[in-house]
Enzyme design. Structure first.
Site, PDB file in Angstrom:
ATOM      1  N   SER A 193      32.943  63.559  90.547  1.00 43.25           N
ATOM      2  CA  SER A 193      32.665  64.944  90.132  1.00 43.25           C
ATOM      3  C   SER A 193      33.948  65.612  89.606  1.00 43.25           C
ATOM      4  CB  SER A 193      32.036  65.755  91.271  1.00 43.25           C
ATOM      5  OG  SER A 193      32.954  65.961  92.306  1.00 43.25           O
ATOM      6  N   ASN A 194      35.095  65.227  90.134  1.00 40.01           N
ATOM      7  CA  ASN A 194      36.347  65.768  89.584  1.00 40.01           C
ATOM      8  C   ASN A 194      36.614  65.213  88.181  1.00 40.01           C
ATOM      9  OD1 ASN A 194      37.963  67.594  91.462  1.00 40.01           O
ATOM     10  ND2 ASN A 194      37.271  65.993  92.868  1.00 40.01           N
ATOM     11  N   ARG A 214      42.463  54.165  96.721  1.00 36.59           N
ATOM     12  CA  ARG A 214      43.340  53.047  97.047  1.00 36.59           C
ATOM     13  C   ARG A 214      44.799  53.474  96.850  1.00 36.59           C
ATOM     14  NH1 ARG A 214      41.782  47.994  98.058  1.00 36.59           N
ATOM     15  NH2 ARG A 214      39.571  48.221  97.653  1.00 36.59           N
ATOM     16  N   HIS A 236      43.917  66.333  96.312  1.00 39.13           N
ATOM     17  CA  HIS A 236      43.690  66.034  97.733  1.00 39.13           C
ATOM     18  C   HIS A 236      42.965  67.225  98.369  1.00 39.13           C
ATOM     19  CE1 HIS A 236      44.260  64.085 101.543  1.00 39.13           C
ATOM     20  NE2 HIS A 236      44.659  65.239 102.045  1.00 39.13           N
ATOM     21  N   ASP A 284      54.122  60.499  94.348  1.00 40.69           N
ATOM     22  CA  ASP A 284      55.369  59.769  94.595  1.00 40.69           C
ATOM     23  C   ASP A 284      55.035  58.582  95.489  1.00 40.69           C
ATOM     24  OD1 ASP A 284      55.161  60.702  97.157  1.00 40.69           O
ATOM     25  OD2 ASP A 284      56.968  61.940  97.114  1.00 40.69           O
TER      26      ASP A 284
END
Ligand code: GAR
Length: 205
Positions: free
Chosen positions: A13-14, A91, A109, A141
């Site tokens: 959806s993003n 992942r 996130h 990072d």
């Protein structure tokens, strides 16, 4: 015009939120590929609906993590994107890969980092009892959800929230925050200054 690659593992959806803002001209970019580790991800269908090429790099097709990672990195280099967007890519990337694409990879996130990194962020927030949850878009990072923060959106936790209801409300903000961060990147308005990301009003030199 910038070239964007999106990495997604599931519903996407993003990914769709980015597609919509590219389609209506809000984000000055072209989505050049979707990369997924999940052959049955719904994100693949979304890509198909918009003629976006898809690369499936499935972990189970490779004998070990090293070879999986080599295939992933090769695909990423080949698609020649200026920006790699992790939109629900579940992942962890190897440090070498992160270094290769340093400053060119962002992640969404579902928590206000640095709190509640890793999996089940919304449940972690509820279990801790915070009153304000939210989402974060950050550069990637070598750590897990530790890179310089581009932007964050707060979401109030309600008395009767469940993991699902909170996740759903945070998701509405994710769908605004991620495309906005992508737009800022594509307009050359982000500058990484140590741990801080400076957001310029106009393109940075
Ligand atoms: C989103 O909530 C995203 O923030 C989360 O996975 C979901 C993907 O949803 N990502 C992480 O938890 C990464 N640590 P989507 O496939 O519908 O975009």
């Amino acid at each position: 015009m910038k070239r964007i690659a999106v990495l997604a593992s599931g519903r996407g959806s993003n990914f769709q939120a980015i597609i919509d803002k590219v389609s209506d001209g809000t984000i000055p970019a072209e989505i050049v590929c979707l990369i997924t580790d999940n052959p049955s991800a719904y994100a693949i269908e979304r890509a198909g609906n918009h003629n976006i090429p898809v690369s499936v790099i499935s972990f189970s097709d490779y004998p070990d993590r090293e070879q999986y990672n080599q295939a992933l990195e090769k695909t990423m280099i080949k698609c020649g994107a200026d920006l790699f967007v992790l939109a629900g890519y579940m992942r962890l990337l190897k440090p070498e890969t992160v270094r290769t694409f340093s400053g060119k990879m962002i992640n969404i996130h579902p928590a206000l980092l640095p709190s509640f990194s890793g999996l089940h962020a919304q449940k972690q927030a509820l279990d801790y009892g915070v009153k304000i949850a939210g989402c974060t878009v950050h550069f990637v990072d070598e750590g897990m959800d530790t890179g310089p923060i581009i932007l964050q959106s707060p979401v109030v936790v309600l008395n009767n929230d469940t993991e699902d209801s909170l996740a759903e409300r945070i998701m509405e903000f994710e769908h605004q925050a991620l495309p906005h961060a992508v737009k800022l990147f594509c307009e050359d308005r982000l500058e990484i200054d140590g741990r801080r990301v400076i957001v310029h009003d106009t393109p940075s030199e």
